[in-house]
Design a protein around this motif. Sequence first.
Motif: not given
Length: 302
Positions: A214-217, A268-271, A275-278, A291-295
Amino acid sequence: MPLLNDPASVPTAMWIVTRHLVGCPGRRQNRQTLKATVSPASLLPPGRHDSDTTFEYAVKTLLDLGIAAEDGEQLALADVAKSLTPDDVAAFDDLLRRQALDAGRNENIADSGNQTGPKDLVRALSWFLTLDPYAPMSHDDVVQKQRGAIAESLGNPFVNDFRWNRFTYWAPALGFAAPPLIPRLGTKSQTLVPDCTTAVRRTMQAKWPPGTRLPARDAVAAIIDELPVLPGGRYSVALGLAADAPDVSATLSFALLCADEYGWLQLHRRSDADDEVLLVDPDQSNGTRRVTHLDIMEPIDE
């Protein structure tokens, strides 16, 4: 009926009644037969059985939350509880959480000091979850911190130690608090930390199967929608409770970091992500983690 005062019950007593109904033919039973079975007179001191309110309060709260239904002298589980099994108290706690947070039971939660239904508990949870998830809180602590946090017309969540005592039963059962790992000495009341890890885990694992990325946001938005007492959720916002972080609150950040540590979720943080969250992460030098994604790694029953 407010949940932090009499005549409300506590989750343990409600589970005892519910668990017995789960095993009954048709999941229904005569009220007096049920009372005699789950709270026999032999368990109470002489003369206390007729005056003991534990069973009646448990039934009343189950009825008010829509978990049980009554037809004359017959008590039965409502449709929302039909999938419960006698050995799965976690599923019962999930049901309690959904029923307590139900929008229909919390209408106009910020418009007046109305204490009907679960509103007093929902207000208390919304405020409690704005606190530091690393700091244990006793009744004396919350008395000091709650002043001015919620509009005066709504009243402070914990106006006395009785309400705090009830909260120490309800908040952990709903997955929004936990005892501190190291008990604090010198306090007269139970201490809790605003740890929503259980509620977040059960919600995410019920919503998304293992292997989901999932996208983190999007994930954070979905969690807050399901658990609106979290900072940024609709109940928290309605009550005027400011989020403590620009992206993800300290309490939700704590739950996600714990999930990553326990292994049922991976952050995860994918370059190449758009988008990303703090997350609030005290272990990082700047106090945040991107963080950009969650598994999702594990199913709900592990």
